[in-house]
Design an enzyme around this catalytic site. Structure first.
Site, short mmCIF file in Angstrom:
data_model
loop_
_atom_site.label_atom_id
_atom_site.label_comp_id
_atom_site.label_asym_id
_atom_site.label_seq_id
_atom_site.Cartn_x
_atom_site.Cartn_y
_atom_site.Cartn_z
N GLU A 1 -28.34 51.23 30.10
CA GLU A 1 -28.40 52.16 28.98
C GLU A 1 -29.43 51.57 28.02
O GLU A 1 -29.11 50.71 27.19
CB GLU A 1 -27.04 52.30 28.30
CG GLU A 1 -27.07 53.37 27.21
CD GLU A 1 -26.17 53.07 26.02
OE1 GLU A 1 -26.00 53.96 25.18
OE2 GLU A 1 -25.66 51.95 25.92
N ASP B 1 -24.12 48.39 29.08
CA ASP B 1 -24.11 49.05 27.78
C ASP B 1 -25.08 48.38 26.80
O ASP B 1 -25.26 47.16 26.81
CB ASP B 1 -22.69 49.00 27.20
CG ASP B 1 -22.57 49.69 25.87
OD1 ASP B 1 -22.79 50.92 25.82
OD2 ASP B 1 -22.26 49.01 24.87
#
Length: 672
Positions: A405, A352
């Site tokens: 990401e 993330d």
């Protein structure tokens, strides 16, 4: 002697005593066997001198075998060994139900080697015991902290840990032996993104979240039927605050207790594996919350977070950033990445907020950040950490994937470290997602003026190993659901959604779709409520679900859709210039010429009859997919009969075919 059943090691445990399943160290090829008892000035210890060296150098890959609480037999007595890193503490004790939370009865011993590690063996306590660490800082400040390496925690709002283990008799050997082929870059990779608390809830009590076992009962057959190859779970690590969706983690080495035990989560993973479905876990090394029982100011000092708040505090998420320059913190994070792959058999990690780690000025104004040693804005310590994490992951688990990401143009995110890249296996294609959604949100009458927005993606599509994401971030905070973004009346909105998914699945790259999108969830995602499963009773939603199922089957069954998904030789435009009709045509290629697919997209609600297209080769073409099928709530316009190519040059090709193109639809053809 009992043996741990795991694909990563088969080391014997230390004299297991029933009914407790000891969570013993698993030796690796690069570390000495730790099955023996080591001494710290006469105190039982699991640390060797080599462990301490690796920990302090930022190179320890399996700290979960050392730190935390471990049930062992020592000198004929079963008890629990505790170890914690707290170099700024002057006193630490274990407090819990077993001693009435007495801060003075069970102190830890600080190691003699200035490592800052405290440890103790407490006899006659074992699995399930509730505990915390009572820590006194050098200044006299007192804190009560959860164990950073605990495997199980109390359910929020309670904040203590429980002595637990990661012992499990795995029964997914067939998957583990085969997953190198399932996770390969030349294999189909279609990911279903799931938030455990809101995918489905108890129908008789919508406030009640399902357990890991109940989720498995419903999720496994559903994903298998829909044809996704992988499931990605939004963070399952222990998090106290439900509205954070799991991204504010306090227990990095524990699956969330709100759904069950660690073994319950292992069983969920195992059942997915037994059904032939891979499991990716969302992993958050970018920030952590300031909860009093968590990592923040753990020993009274800035231990895990960077002490300079220009590097240690995240203004967007009001949370704290790891100190990537501190070797012990790097060991913590590298070990954590490997922990989920080792003990929980995860098939990959979706990392993330990578961009927030790569840049020192991320979400900061001028004067709120400090340049690196070369005067740039890159976070050199985070960059080197990503490289080390990915090298460690692929060294120990070469058959998994890490997915970044990452939303910027940082070069080489999914390129090997030895070529200068960060070493990820794949990267989210955020540009494709933004451009595609912006295009589809437009009225079809005006799309002809914006066709370049849709076709621009192939300019950079092969600079990385891209995953095409339609994730949870696109259906919250007033952005509407996917079908809610689509223009037109009800029929057109659902036709547009089917067309969007068809474009996504036939475009180069792996795929990710957030839960609910696959059946046209009409409302925005809510983290505290179930998806609207009753919508599947209605034809438009049932049609979208059938279309996504067919697209997954097409993706998995046609080699041209995945064999060259990350290289330019797997994709070729036929025509992007017909703006007036707003028709786009392209080719997908596999390793064999006969596997080539012809894709036709009609971006308007006007059907096109006998539309001529330059053919990839001479032959007879058969329609193998049509998003306008009546089965999918479409109008049923298509090409049921084979189409013979003609020697009539078109689009710069010697052969051409005439096809019927349905409204707001995609058609895929193949030679037979």
């Amino acid at each position: 002697m009992a043996k741990r059943k795991t694909t990563t090691s088969t080391a014997e445990t230390e004299q297991p005593v029933q009914p407790i399943n000891p969570d013993q160290p698993v030796p690796s090829e690069t570390m000495p066997d730790t099955a023996s008892t080591y001494s710290n000035n006469g105190v039982y210890s699991r640390f060797t001198d080599f462990d301490i060296y690796l920990f302090r150098a930022g190179k320890h890959h399996k700290l979960y075998e050392k730190f935390g609480s471990h049930v062992v037999e020592h000198e004929g007595v079963i008890g629990t060994y505790f170890a914690v890193w707290a170099p700024s503490a002057r006193y630490i004790s274990v407090i819990g139900n077993f001693n009435g939370w007495d801060k003075g009865s069970h102190p830890l011993n600080v190691r003699w080697d200035s490592s800052g590690i405290w440890e103790v063996f407490i006899p006659n306590i074992g699995r399930g015991e509730t505990y915390k660490y009572f820590i006194v800082h050098e200044s006299g400040r007192e804190l009560e902290k959860g164990d950073p390496y605990a495997h199980w925690w109390e359910i929020s709002p309670q904040t203590a840990c429980k002595v637990w283990d990661t012992y499990y008799e795995w029964q997914d050997q067939d998957w583990m032996a085969e997953r190198k082929n399932k996770n390969a870059l030349n294999a189909p990779f279609s990911v279903y993104e799931v938030h455990l608390a809101s995918w489905r809830r108890d129908p008789s009590n919508p406030e009640r979240e399902l357990s890991y076992g109940e989720i498995a009962d419903a999720l496994v057959p559903y994903v298998q039927d829909m044809g996704f190859t992988h499931v990605e779970f939004m963070p399952v690590m222990q998090y106290p605050y439900a509205p954070s969706w799991g991204y504010q983690i306090t227990g990095y080495y524990a699956p969330s207790s709100r759904f069950g035990t660690p073994q319950d989560f292992m069983r969920l993973v195992e059942r997915l594996h037994q059904a032939g479905i891979g499991v990716l876990l969302d992993w958050v090394p970018s920030h952590f919350p300031g909860d009093a029982h968590g990592l923040y100011e753990f020993d009274g000092s800035h231990l895990y977070e960077h002490p300079d708040m220009r590097k240690g505090y995240h203004p967007d998420w009001k949370s704290y950033i790891f100190n990537y320059s501190r070797p012990e913190v790097r060991s913590f994070l590298i070990s954590n990445a490997l922990f989920w792959l080792d003990r929980f058999h995860a098939d990959g990690l979706r990392v993330d907020a990578v961009a927030s780690m790569l840049y020192l000025d991320y979400s900061r104004n001028a004067g709120e950040w400090e340049p690196n040693m070369f005067g740039g804005r890159e976070n050199l310590e985070a960059i080197s950490l990503f490289k080390e994490i990915n090298e460690a992951v692929y060294l120990h688990f070469p058959d998994v994937q890490t997915v970044a990401e990452e939303s910027t143009a940082f070069p080489g995110v999914s390129r090997p470290v030895y070529t200068g890249g960060l070493g990820f296996g794949m990267k989210w294609m955020m540009g494709w997602m933004n451009d595609t959604l912006a295009y589809f949100e437009r009225d079809p009458a005006f799309r002809k003026f914006h066709q370049d927005n849709l076709t621009f993606s192939t300019v950079y599509a092969f600079t990385e190993n891209f995953m095409l994401p339609l994730s949870h971030d696109e259906v919250v905070y007033g952005k509407q659901s996917l079908v809610g973004k689509m223009p037109g009346d009800e029929w057109q909105r659902f036709a547009n959604l089917r067309l969007l998914f068809s474009y996504m699945f036939t475009h180069s790259g792996s795929k990710l779709l957030f839960m609910g999108g696959e059946f046209g969830q009409t409302s925005e995602w809510k983290f505290d409520a179930s998806l609207d499963w009753h919508l599947l009773e209605f034809a438009p939603h049932k049609g979208v679900a059938a279309c996504v199922k067919a697209l997954n089957a097409l993706y998995r069954n046609e080699p041209a859709m995945y064999e060259r998904s990350f290289t330019a030789d797997g994709f070729e435009w036929i025509d992007t210039s017909d703006r007036e009709n707003t028709v786009i045509t392209y080719i997908r290629k596999g390793n064999r010429p006969e596997d080539t697919l012809l894709v036709v997209l009609n971006m308007t609600p006007i059907p096109r009859s006998n539309y001529r297209i330059g053919a990839p080769s001479a032959g007879t073409y058969q329609e193998i997919f049509n998003s306008d099928s009546s089965e999918y709530y479409g109008s049923g316009i298509g090409n049921p009969d084979p189409i013979q190519s003609e020697e009539s040059p078109w689009h710069g090709r010697s052969q051409s075919i005439r096809v019927n193109i349905p409204p707001l639809a995609a058609v895929v053809l193949k030679t037979v």
